[in-house]
Design a protein around this motif. Structure first.
Motif, PDB file in Angstrom:
ATOM      1  N   ARG A   1      14.321   6.031   2.324  1.00  0.00           N
ATOM      2  CA  ARG A   1      14.861   4.772   1.785  1.00  0.00           C
ATOM      3  C   ARG A   1      13.734   3.857   1.299  1.00  0.00           C
ATOM      4  NH1 ARG A   1      19.955   3.340   5.727  1.00  0.00           N
ATOM      5  NH2 ARG A   1      21.194   5.124   5.084  1.00  0.00           N
ATOM      6  N   ALA A   2      12.609   3.869   2.002  1.00  0.00           N
ATOM      7  CA  ALA A   2      11.458   3.068   1.565  1.00  0.00           C
ATOM      8  C   ALA A   2      10.932   3.601   0.239  1.00  0.00           C
ATOM      9  CB  ALA A   2      10.365   3.085   2.627  1.00  0.00           C
ATOM     10  N   VAL A   3      10.957   4.910   0.075  1.00  0.00           N
ATOM     11  CA  VAL A   3      10.559   5.501  -1.204  1.00  0.00           C
ATOM     12  C   VAL A   3      11.537   5.046  -2.285  1.00  0.00           C
ATOM     13  CG1 VAL A   3      10.265   7.655  -2.498  1.00  0.00           C
ATOM     14  CG2 VAL A   3       9.421   7.488  -0.143  1.00  0.00           C
ATOM     15  N   GLY A   4      12.816   5.024  -1.958  1.00  0.00           N
ATOM     16  CA  GLY A   4      13.831   4.555  -2.904  1.00  0.00           C
ATOM     17  C   GLY A   4      13.593   3.123  -3.340  1.00  0.00           C
ATOM     18  N   ARG A   5      13.232   2.267  -2.381  1.00  0.00           N
ATOM     19  CA  ARG A   5      12.926   0.875  -2.734  1.00  0.00           C
ATOM     20  C   ARG A   5      11.708   0.813  -3.643  1.00  0.00           C
ATOM     21  NH1 ARG A   5      14.600   0.225   2.544  1.00  0.00           N
ATOM     22  NH2 ARG A   5      12.485   0.273   3.383  1.00  0.00           N
ATOM     23  N   ALA A   6      10.708   1.622  -3.342  1.00  0.00           N
ATOM     24  CA  ALA A   6       9.511   1.658  -4.188  1.00  0.00           C
ATOM     25  C   ALA A   6       9.877   2.085  -5.607  1.00  0.00           C
ATOM     26  CB  ALA A   6       8.468   2.612  -3.593  1.00  0.00           C
TER      27      ALA A   6
ATOM     28  N   PRO B   1       0.807  -1.234   0.000  1.00  0.00           N
ATOM     29  CA  PRO B   1       0.000   0.000   0.000  1.00  0.00           C
ATOM     30  C   PRO B   1       0.839   1.283   0.000  1.00  0.00           C
ATOM     31  CG  PRO B   1      -0.850  -1.552   1.608  1.00  0.00           C
ATOM     32  CD  PRO B   1       0.447  -2.118   1.100  1.00  0.00           C
ATOM     33  N   PHE B   2       1.976   1.258   0.710  1.00  0.00           N
ATOM     34  CA  PHE B   2       2.859   2.432   0.707  1.00  0.00           C
ATOM     35  C   PHE B   2       3.389   2.687  -0.697  1.00  0.00           C
ATOM     36  CE2 PHE B   2       7.194   4.269   1.279  1.00  0.00           C
ATOM     37  CZ  PHE B   2       6.794   5.519   1.746  1.00  0.00           C
TER      38      PHE B   2
ATOM     39  N   LEU C   1       3.721  11.976   2.355  1.00  0.00           N
ATOM     40  CA  LEU C   1       2.858  10.827   2.632  1.00  0.00           C
ATOM     41  C   LEU C   1       2.729  10.536   4.124  1.00  0.00           C
ATOM     42  CD1 LEU C   1       3.940   8.436  -0.259  1.00  0.00           C
ATOM     43  CD2 LEU C   1       1.943   9.946  -0.142  1.00  0.00           C
ATOM     44  N   GLY C   2       3.297  11.406   4.944  1.00  0.00           N
ATOM     45  CA  GLY C   2       3.184  11.245   6.388  1.00  0.00           C
ATOM     46  C   GLY C   2       4.066  10.142   6.947  1.00  0.00           C
ATOM     47  N   LYS C   3       5.074   9.763   6.210  1.00  0.00           N
ATOM     48  CA  LYS C   3       6.005   8.708   6.619  1.00  0.00           C
ATOM     49  C   LYS C   3       7.386   9.334   6.807  1.00  0.00           C
ATOM     50  CE  LYS C   3       2.882   5.533   5.815  1.00  0.00           C
ATOM     51  NZ  LYS C   3       2.197   4.833   6.863  1.00  0.00           N
ATOM     52  N   MET C   4       7.507  10.154   7.848  1.00  0.00           N
ATOM     53  CA  MET C   4       8.756  10.858   8.090  1.00  0.00           C
ATOM     54  C   MET C   4       9.923   9.877   8.165  1.00  0.00           C
ATOM     55  SD  MET C   4       6.238  12.641   8.558  1.00  0.00           S
ATOM     56  CE  MET C   4       5.273  13.891   9.302  1.00  0.00           C
ATOM     57  N   ASN C   5      11.041  10.286   7.625  1.00  0.00           N
ATOM     58  CA  ASN C   5      12.274   9.493   7.650  1.00  0.00           C
ATOM     59  C   ASN C   5      12.152   8.155   6.926  1.00  0.00           C
ATOM     60  OD1 ASN C   5      13.562  11.510   9.232  1.00  0.00           O
ATOM     61  ND2 ASN C   5      12.504  10.709  11.029  1.00  0.00           N
TER      62      ASN C   5
END
Length: 104
Positions: free
Chosen positions: A37-42, A3-4, A30-34
């Motif tokens: 890296r998760a965005v990078g994986r996405a 979902p992220f 997206l309200g997912k501070m810090n």
């Protein structure tokens, strides 16, 4: 699908031609501070039709195996680069409209 990742892809699809956004900007929006890296994986797993080349590091550096291809795509869109090879974030960053921010 995660979902992220779906949220990331929906936001990246809205980045206008000739603009860039950083991984950390996306995570904050997206309200997912810090969670840059998760965005990078996405982005590493993003669909081919997504303008993933418009997502860069906050310091304007292009990273990854496709950095040169992404640089060429950004240059074709008129993105400005500094003499040190970094994207000029001050000149080219996209500010997400408030209406998009309120959805999250």
């Amino acid at each position: 699908m995660n979902p992220f990742y779906e949220e990331v892809y929906a936001l990246v699809a809205k980045i206008p031609y000739g603009k860039v956004v950083s991984y950390s900007q996306i995570s904050w929006y997206l309200g997912k501070m810090n969670q840059a890296r998760a965005v990078g994986r996405a982005m590493k797993l993003s669909p081919n039709d997504l303008p993933a080349h418009r997502v860069v590091r906050a310091d304007g550096v292009l990273v990854g195996a496709s950095a040169e291809d992404r640089r060429a795509a950004l240059m074709a869109e008129g993105i400005l680069f500094k003499p040190n090879g970094r994207v000029d974030m001050k000149a080219c960053s996209w500010q997400i409209p408030a209406a998009d921010l309120e959805q999250h």
